[in-house]
Design a protein around this motif. Structure first.
Motif, PDB file in Angstrom:
ATOM      1  N   ASN A 166       3.262  18.961  -1.916  1.00  0.00           N
ATOM      2  CA  ASN A 166       3.743  19.196  -3.277  1.00  0.00           C
ATOM      3  C   ASN A 166       5.210  19.585  -3.291  1.00  0.00           C
ATOM      4  OD1 ASN A 166       1.492  18.638  -4.870  1.00  0.00           O
ATOM      5  ND2 ASN A 166       0.620  20.658  -4.493  1.00  0.00           N
ATOM      6  N   ARG A 167       5.637  20.349  -2.284  1.00  0.00           N
ATOM      7  CA  ARG A 167       7.009  20.852  -2.255  1.00  0.00           C
ATOM      8  C   ARG A 167       8.013  19.787  -1.819  1.00  0.00           C
ATOM      9  NH1 ARG A 167       7.169  25.920   0.869  1.00  0.00           N
ATOM     10  NH2 ARG A 167       6.304  26.726  -1.047  1.00  0.00           N
ATOM     11  N   TYR A 168       7.672  18.996  -0.802  1.00  0.00           N
ATOM     12  CA  TYR A 168       8.658  18.103  -0.199  1.00  0.00           C
ATOM     13  C   TYR A 168       8.405  16.608  -0.443  1.00  0.00           C
ATOM     14  CZ  TYR A 168       9.805  22.342   2.315  1.00  0.00           C
ATOM     15  OH  TYR A 168      10.153  23.630   2.628  1.00  0.00           O
ATOM     16  N   GLY A 169       7.267  16.252  -0.977  1.00  0.00           N
ATOM     17  CA  GLY A 169       6.905  14.845  -1.128  1.00  0.00           C
ATOM     18  C   GLY A 169       7.839  14.048  -2.019  1.00  0.00           C
ATOM     19  N   LEU A 170       8.176  14.604  -3.178  1.00  0.00           N
ATOM     20  CA  LEU A 170       9.072  13.878  -4.086  1.00  0.00           C
ATOM     21  C   LEU A 170      10.453  13.682  -3.480  1.00  0.00           C
ATOM     22  CD1 LEU A 170       8.222  15.372  -7.576  1.00  0.00           C
ATOM     23  CD2 LEU A 170       7.791  13.061  -6.776  1.00  0.00           C
ATOM     24  N   TRP A 171      10.938  14.687  -2.770  1.00  0.00           N
ATOM     25  CA  TRP A 171      12.268  14.569  -2.168  1.00  0.00           C
ATOM     26  C   TRP A 171      12.275  13.546  -1.047  1.00  0.00           C
ATOM     27  CZ3 TRP A 171      15.400  16.221  -5.493  1.00  0.00           C
ATOM     28  CH2 TRP A 171      15.066  17.290  -6.311  1.00  0.00           C
ATOM     29  N   PHE A 172      11.176  13.452  -0.304  1.00  0.00           N
ATOM     30  CA  PHE A 172      11.061  12.435   0.735  1.00  0.00           C
ATOM     31  C   PHE A 172      11.080  11.036   0.125  1.00  0.00           C
ATOM     32  CE2 PHE A 172       8.329   9.539   3.153  1.00  0.00           C
ATOM     33  CZ  PHE A 172       9.046   9.481   4.328  1.00  0.00           C
ATOM     34  N   ILE A 173      10.297  10.834  -0.936  1.00  0.00           N
ATOM     35  CA  ILE A 173      10.240   9.528  -1.592  1.00  0.00           C
ATOM     36  C   ILE A 173      11.600   9.165  -2.169  1.00  0.00           C
ATOM     37  CG2 ILE A 173       9.230   8.247  -3.518  1.00  0.00           C
ATOM     38  CD1 ILE A 173       6.634   9.838  -3.007  1.00  0.00           C
ATOM     39  N   ILE A 217       3.552  10.128  -7.337  1.00  0.00           N
ATOM     40  CA  ILE A 217       4.470  10.435  -8.438  1.00  0.00           C
ATOM     41  C   ILE A 217       3.684  10.686  -9.722  1.00  0.00           C
ATOM     42  CG2 ILE A 217       6.264   9.430  -9.917  1.00  0.00           C
ATOM     43  CD1 ILE A 217       7.454   8.236  -7.325  1.00  0.00           C
ATOM     44  N   LEU A 218       2.623   9.926  -9.967  1.00  0.00           N
ATOM     45  CA  LEU A 218       1.779  10.187 -11.134  1.00  0.00           C
ATOM     46  C   LEU A 218       1.154  11.575 -11.054  1.00  0.00           C
ATOM     47  CD1 LEU A 218      -0.049   6.763 -11.635  1.00  0.00           C
ATOM     48  CD2 LEU A 218       1.701   7.762 -13.101  1.00  0.00           C
ATOM     49  N   ALA A 219       0.731  11.974  -9.870  1.00  0.00           N
ATOM     50  CA  ALA A 219       0.138  13.304  -9.691  1.00  0.00           C
ATOM     51  C   ALA A 219       1.181  14.397  -9.927  1.00  0.00           C
ATOM     52  CB  ALA A 219      -0.464  13.433  -8.298  1.00  0.00           C
ATOM     53  N   GLN A 220       2.383  14.194  -9.422  1.00  0.00           N
ATOM     54  CA  GLN A 220       3.431  15.197  -9.596  1.00  0.00           C
ATOM     55  C   GLN A 220       3.911  15.279 -11.035  1.00  0.00           C
ATOM     56  OE1 GLN A 220       4.461  17.417  -7.181  1.00  0.00           O
ATOM     57  NE2 GLN A 220       2.654  16.535  -6.242  1.00  0.00           N
ATOM     58  N   ALA A 221       3.855  14.182 -11.753  1.00  0.00           N
ATOM     59  CA  ALA A 221       4.258  14.176 -13.158  1.00  0.00           C
ATOM     60  C   ALA A 221       3.170  14.745 -14.057  1.00  0.00           C
ATOM     61  CB  ALA A 221       4.618  12.758 -13.592  1.00  0.00           C
ATOM     62  N   GLY A 222       1.994  15.003 -13.511  1.00  0.00           N
ATOM     63  CA  GLY A 222       0.907  15.585 -14.284  1.00  0.00           C
ATOM     64  C   GLY A 222       0.064  14.576 -15.033  1.00  0.00           C
ATOM     65  N   ILE A 223       0.225  13.302 -14.735  1.00  0.00           N
ATOM     66  CA  ILE A 223      -0.539  12.264 -15.427  1.00  0.00           C
ATOM     67  C   ILE A 223      -1.948  12.173 -14.864  1.00  0.00           C
ATOM     68  CG2 ILE A 223      -0.632   9.791 -15.918  1.00  0.00           C
ATOM     69  CD1 ILE A 223       2.470   9.895 -15.927  1.00  0.00           C
ATOM     70  N   PHE A 229       0.826  -1.209   0.000  1.00  0.00           N
ATOM     71  CA  PHE A 229       0.000   0.000   0.000  1.00  0.00           C
ATOM     72  C   PHE A 229       0.864   1.265   0.000  1.00  0.00           C
ATOM     73  CE2 PHE A 229      -3.468  -2.780   1.670  1.00  0.00           C
ATOM     74  CZ  PHE A 229      -4.320  -2.597   0.596  1.00  0.00           C
ATOM     75  N   GLY A 230       1.998   1.214   0.670  1.00  0.00           N
ATOM     76  CA  GLY A 230       2.917   2.348   0.638  1.00  0.00           C
ATOM     77  C   GLY A 230       3.439   2.609  -0.761  1.00  0.00           C
ATOM     78  N   LEU A 231       3.845   1.541  -1.455  1.00  0.00           N
ATOM     79  CA  LEU A 231       4.319   1.692  -2.831  1.00  0.00           C
ATOM     80  C   LEU A 231       3.212   2.192  -3.749  1.00  0.00           C
ATOM     81  CD1 LEU A 231       6.534  -1.494  -3.193  1.00  0.00           C
ATOM     82  CD2 LEU A 231       7.300   0.876  -3.070  1.00  0.00           C
ATOM     83  N   LEU A 232       1.990   1.720  -3.531  1.00  0.00           N
ATOM     84  CA  LEU A 232       0.853   2.186  -4.324  1.00  0.00           C
ATOM     85  C   LEU A 232       0.621   3.679  -4.090  1.00  0.00           C
ATOM     86  CD1 LEU A 232      -1.510   1.327  -6.209  1.00  0.00           C
ATOM     87  CD2 LEU A 232      -2.847   0.982  -4.137  1.00  0.00           C
ATOM     88  N   GLY A 233       0.687   4.110  -2.845  1.00  0.00           N
ATOM     89  CA  GLY A 233       0.532   5.531  -2.533  1.00  0.00           C
ATOM     90  C   GLY A 233       1.637   6.376  -3.145  1.00  0.00           C
ATOM     91  N   THR A 263      12.804   9.573  -9.414  1.00  0.00           N
ATOM     92  CA  THR A 263      12.010  10.518  -8.636  1.00  0.00           C
ATOM     93  C   THR A 263      12.725  11.865  -8.522  1.00  0.00           C
ATOM     94  OG1 THR A 263      11.064   8.670  -7.397  1.00  0.00           O
ATOM     95  CG2 THR A 263      10.788  10.852  -6.458  1.00  0.00           C
ATOM     96  N   ILE A 264      14.039  11.841  -8.367  1.00  0.00           N
ATOM     97  CA  ILE A 264      14.804  13.082  -8.362  1.00  0.00           C
ATOM     98  C   ILE A 264      14.673  13.803  -9.689  1.00  0.00           C
ATOM     99  CG2 ILE A 264      17.161  14.027  -8.330  1.00  0.00           C
ATOM    100  CD1 ILE A 264      17.802  11.972  -6.146  1.00  0.00           C
ATOM    101  N   ILE A 265      14.743  13.066 -10.776  1.00  0.00           N
ATOM    102  CA  ILE A 265      14.594  13.672 -12.102  1.00  0.00           C
ATOM    103  C   ILE A 265      13.222  14.325 -12.245  1.00  0.00           C
ATOM    104  CG2 ILE A 265      14.414  13.151 -14.571  1.00  0.00           C
ATOM    105  CD1 ILE A 265      16.642  11.040 -14.078  1.00  0.00           C
ATOM    106  N   ILE A 266      12.182  13.662 -11.781  1.00  0.00           N
ATOM    107  CA  ILE A 266      10.839  14.258 -11.827  1.00  0.00           C
ATOM    108  C   ILE A 266      10.801  15.523 -10.972  1.00  0.00           C
ATOM    109  CG2 ILE A 266       8.424  13.950 -11.176  1.00  0.00           C
ATOM    110  CD1 ILE A 266       8.728  10.990 -11.920  1.00  0.00           C
ATOM    111  N   GLY A 267      11.434  15.478  -9.808  1.00  0.00           N
ATOM    112  CA  GLY A 267      11.447  16.644  -8.921  1.00  0.00           C
ATOM    113  C   GLY A 267      12.211  17.819  -9.513  1.00  0.00           C
ATOM    114  N   LEU A 268      13.271  17.549 -10.212  1.00  0.00           N
ATOM    115  CA  LEU A 268      14.051  18.635 -10.830  1.00  0.00           C
ATOM    116  C   LEU A 268      13.334  19.236 -12.032  1.00  0.00           C
ATOM    117  CD1 LEU A 268      17.653  17.137 -10.662  1.00  0.00           C
ATOM    118  CD2 LEU A 268      16.672  18.956  -9.241  1.00  0.00           C
TER     119      LEU A 268
END
Length: 89
Positions: free
Chosen positions: A30-37, A14-20, A5-9, A82-87
């Motif tokens: 939105n600001r820190y989630g990708l960096w945490f993951i 990540i899909l939301a942050q990538a705009g999919i 369930f954690g991986l699903l979340g 994930t870093i690439i998506i964040g950058l």
């Protein structure tokens, strides 16, 4: 099940942050989630120096061999992507 369930979340986030997919999330998430993951997965790839990760001491078990061959490289790849998506966000 907790890890699944954690991986699903994480995947949905990540899909939301990538705009999919479109989801309204709090600004701090939105600001820190990708960096945490990304940090979580990279730390998992590095490991605890005993049982998991690239620098583990116990490597001869079935899990240790699978961890070296599949799990740790996958975690590193997920972290880097994930870093690439964040950058690019």
């Amino acid at each position: 099940m907790i890890v699944a369930f954690g991986l699903l979340g994480f995947g949905f986030f990540i899909l939301a942050q990538a705009g999919i997919i479109s989801v309204n999330l709090p600004q701090w998430l939105n600001r820190y989630g990708l960096w945490f993951i990304a940090g979580l997965f990279i730390l998992r790839a590095i490991g605890d120096f005993n049982y998991v990760g690239f620098f583990k001491k116990i490597k001869q078990t079935k899990f240790g061999k699978n961890d070296s061959a599949y799990y740790s490289p996958l975690c590193l790849l997920i972290g880097l992507l994930t870093i690439i998506i964040g950058l690019n966000k």
